[in-house]
Motif scaffolding. Structure first.
Motif, short mmCIF file in Angstrom:
data_model
loop_
_atom_site.label_atom_id
_atom_site.label_comp_id
_atom_site.label_asym_id
_atom_site.label_seq_id
_atom_site.Cartn_x
_atom_site.Cartn_y
_atom_site.Cartn_z
N SER A 159 -39.84 -10.85 15.12
CA SER A 159 -40.00 -11.19 13.83
C SER A 159 -39.08 -10.34 12.69
N ARG A 160 -38.93 -10.98 11.40
CA ARG A 160 -38.06 -10.41 10.50
C ARG A 160 -39.10 -9.47 9.80
N THR A 161 -40.55 -9.51 9.65
CA THR A 161 -41.28 -8.60 9.18
C THR A 161 -41.18 -7.46 9.98
N LEU A 162 -41.46 -7.30 11.29
CA LEU A 162 -41.27 -6.05 12.08
C LEU A 162 -40.06 -5.34 12.07
N LEU A 163 -38.87 -6.10 12.16
CA LEU A 163 -37.51 -5.54 11.97
C LEU A 163 -37.42 -4.83 10.77
N VAL A 164 -38.00 -5.27 9.46
CA VAL A 164 -37.68 -4.94 8.23
C VAL A 164 -38.59 -3.42 8.34
N TRP A 165 -39.74 -3.52 8.67
CA TRP A 165 -40.42 -2.17 8.78
C TRP A 165 -40.09 -1.12 9.49
N LEU A 166 -39.48 -1.46 10.57
CA LEU A 166 -38.84 -0.67 11.79
C LEU A 166 -37.68 -0.05 10.95
N GLY A 167 -36.77 -0.74 10.05
CA GLY A 167 -35.59 -0.10 9.24
C GLY A 167 -36.45 0.87 8.47
N ILE A 168 -37.41 0.45 7.66
CA ILE A 168 -37.59 1.58 6.86
C ILE A 168 -38.39 2.74 7.08
N ALA A 169 -39.14 2.52 8.57
CA ALA A 169 -39.46 3.71 9.20
C ALA A 169 -38.20 4.77 9.63
N LEU A 170 -37.26 4.03 9.94
CA LEU A 170 -36.01 4.86 10.44
C LEU A 170 -35.40 5.60 9.34
N LEU A 171 -35.37 5.10 8.10
CA LEU A 171 -34.82 5.87 6.96
C LEU A 171 -35.66 6.83 6.37
N LEU A 172 -37.12 6.53 6.63
CA LEU A 172 -38.06 7.77 6.38
C LEU A 172 -38.03 8.70 7.20
N ILE A 173 -37.67 8.57 8.63
CA ILE A 173 -37.77 9.45 9.38
C ILE A 173 -36.34 10.47 9.20
N LEU A 174 -35.22 10.05 8.81
CA LEU A 174 -34.25 10.53 8.59
C LEU A 174 -34.23 11.74 7.52
N VAL A 175 -35.13 11.52 6.60
CA VAL A 175 -34.98 12.53 5.34
C VAL A 175 -35.88 13.65 6.01
N PRO A 176 -37.09 13.69 6.45
CA PRO A 176 -37.75 14.69 6.92
C PRO A 176 -37.25 15.40 7.96
N ALA A 177 -36.61 14.70 8.83
CA ALA A 177 -36.03 15.16 9.96
C ALA A 177 -34.84 16.20 9.64
N HIS A 178 -33.75 15.66 8.81
CA HIS A 178 -33.06 16.79 8.20
C HIS A 178 -33.22 17.85 7.48
N LEU A 179 -34.32 17.81 6.68
CA LEU A 179 -34.94 18.99 6.07
C LEU A 179 -35.50 19.86 7.00
N MET A 180 -36.21 19.43 8.02
CA MET A 180 -36.79 20.28 8.91
C MET A 180 -35.80 21.15 9.69
N PHE A 181 -34.68 20.18 10.06
CA PHE A 181 -33.45 21.00 10.93
C PHE A 181 -32.78 21.99 10.11
N LEU A 182 -32.87 21.67 8.82
CA LEU A 182 -31.74 22.63 8.10
C LEU A 182 -32.77 23.97 8.01
N VAL A 183 -34.06 23.89 7.90
CA VAL A 183 -34.90 25.22 7.54
C VAL A 183 -35.39 25.74 8.79
N GLU A 184 -35.72 25.09 9.73
CA GLU A 184 -36.34 25.25 11.00
C GLU A 184 -35.27 25.82 12.13
N ARG A 185 -34.18 25.74 11.90
CA ARG A 185 -33.20 26.13 13.02
C ARG A 185 -32.97 27.69 12.70
N THR A 186 -32.90 28.06 11.32
CA THR A 186 -32.69 29.68 11.28
C THR A 186 -34.05 30.45 11.49
N HIS A 187 -35.13 29.76 11.79
CA HIS A 187 -36.15 30.62 12.21
C HIS A 187 -36.05 31.10 13.49
#
Length: 380
Positions: A159-187
């Motif tokens: 359904s279109r509803t599920l695809l929209v919410w999966l797209g939103i989840a993917l965008l949300l995941i990318l933001v904290p994932a990059h922040l975590m990568f930039l900070v934690e890789r140096t520890h």
């Protein structure tokens, strides 16, 4: 001595007709002409009108061998205005009604007969007697629609509803994932085992997705990463709550509405209608698997017996069925579409057309038409 007469003169006198015979012939011709001019029209005016119709409630209803319904009550009122008696001829479908009028087997036809350009080329129509259109009838009611769990689950996943919410989840995941990568890789004991972007970003995305869906299986080591983790967990709780509410609402609406909700859902479905109706042309256009029935009752029975998925027919007839014989077992869905007008059919050039139109106008002006309408359809 007298002059002798020619021998042919007596024969010529014998060949001539007497004046009395000629006068009688002339009088006979004049009398026949007067009969044609006076007696024949009078006979035509008093002859019964043959009216073709078909059983299609509420336009035409048969009760204990007697015809009634909106069309019958309307025509009976018109007949009284014309001072003409009526002989009804009941036929199974619109095609035979039109053939009866075209072949002179009926003087006119009245029932649920739509005015179309193709029919207007072959016949004359009265003024519209009712506004109509097509509508869809399906099994079940608004709170009791047949369900197919596997089909509904498949429709939900794509359904279109599920695809929209999966797209939103993917965008949300990318933001904290990059922040975590930039900070934690140096520890030195961080949760990102490598300084390289690939595959380091995938480790970070896996952590972000797991935290969003359930809870974090690892806590970051850097203080800044822990702040990001707390904010991300709070965001995950809000996201899951909104997603669950949206998913529940979609399932509820789908359960209430069912798989057929409008003309766009008829493609590929097995759809029934009556033979010769205007719905047949429409169903061919939308590529539906059309099944034609001779009688309206056969059409409804086929729907209830699961022989067809839906019915496309005249809206007034379907609405009447859902409030009478089909109450609790069938319902209409969507709006009225392919709007049409009902009319009375005459042979081309019929003098009855003008008389009927005048009678119709009189019934509207006297409110008799409105009373007949409200008797069968309620107040508008």
């Amino acid at each position: 001595m007298p002059r002798p007469q020619p021998a042919t003169s007596s024969r010529a006198r014998s060949d001539r007709l007497p004046w009395s015979v000629v006068a009688n012939v002339v009088r006979g011709l004049v009398w026949a002409l007067l009969v044609c001019m006076t007696w024949s029209p009078a006979q035509a005016e008093t002859a019964k009108l043959r009216v073709a119709t078909r059983i299609v409630p509420p336009m035409v209803v048969e009760k204990n061998g007697t015809l009634t319904g909106f069309s019958i009550e309307l025509w009976n009122s018109i007949g009284r205005q014309l001072n003409r008696e009526t002989e009804y001829v009941v036929l199974p479908d619109v095609r035979e009604l039109l053939d009866a009028v075209g072949h002179g087997q009926a003087d006119l036809a009245i029932a649920a007969i739509s005015i179309t350009s193709e029919r207007e080329d072959r016949f004359d129509f009265s003024q519209p007697i009712m506004n109509s259109g097509l509508q869809i009838l399906v099994r079940g009611t608004a709170v009791n629609v047949e369900a197919n769990p596997l089909r509904e689950l498949a429709q939900l996943f794509f359904s279109r509803t599920l695809l929209v919410w999966l797209g939103i989840a993917l965008l949300l995941i990318l933001v904290p994932a990059h922040l975590m990568f930039l900070v934690e890789r140096t520890h030195h004991s961080g949760i990102i085992p490598t300084r390289n972007y690939f595959p380091g970003i995938f480790h970070a995305m896996f952590w972000a997705a797991g935290t969003l869906a359930t809870q974090a299986d690892q806590m970051p080591r850097h203080w800044m990463a822990r702040i990001v983790a707390v904010l991300w967990m709070f965001t995950g709780v809000v996201f899951v709550a909104f997603y669950t509410a949206q998913l529940t609402a979609s399932l509820t609406v789908q359960q209430i509405k069912g798989p057929i909700n409008g003309p766009q859902d008829l493609v590929g479905k097995t759809v029934g209608t009556t033979r010769g109706s205007t719905a047949t042309a429409y169903l061919n256009e939308v590529k539906a698997q059309m099944v034609e029935f001779e009688k309206v009752d056969d059409l409804y029975n086929a729907l209830l017996n699961h022989e067809i998925d839906a019915v496309v027919f005249d809206a007034p007839a379907l609405l009447y069925y859902t409030t009478h014989d089909g109450r609790g077992s069938a319902r209409t869905v969507g709006e009225v579409f392919h709007k049409e007008d009902y009319g009375i059919v005459f042979p081309t050039g019929s003098p009855l057309r003008k008389q009927v139109n005048e009678a119709l106008l009189g019934l509207r002006e006297s409110d008799r038409y409105q009373r007949i309408y409200e008797e069968w359809f309620g107040k508008r």
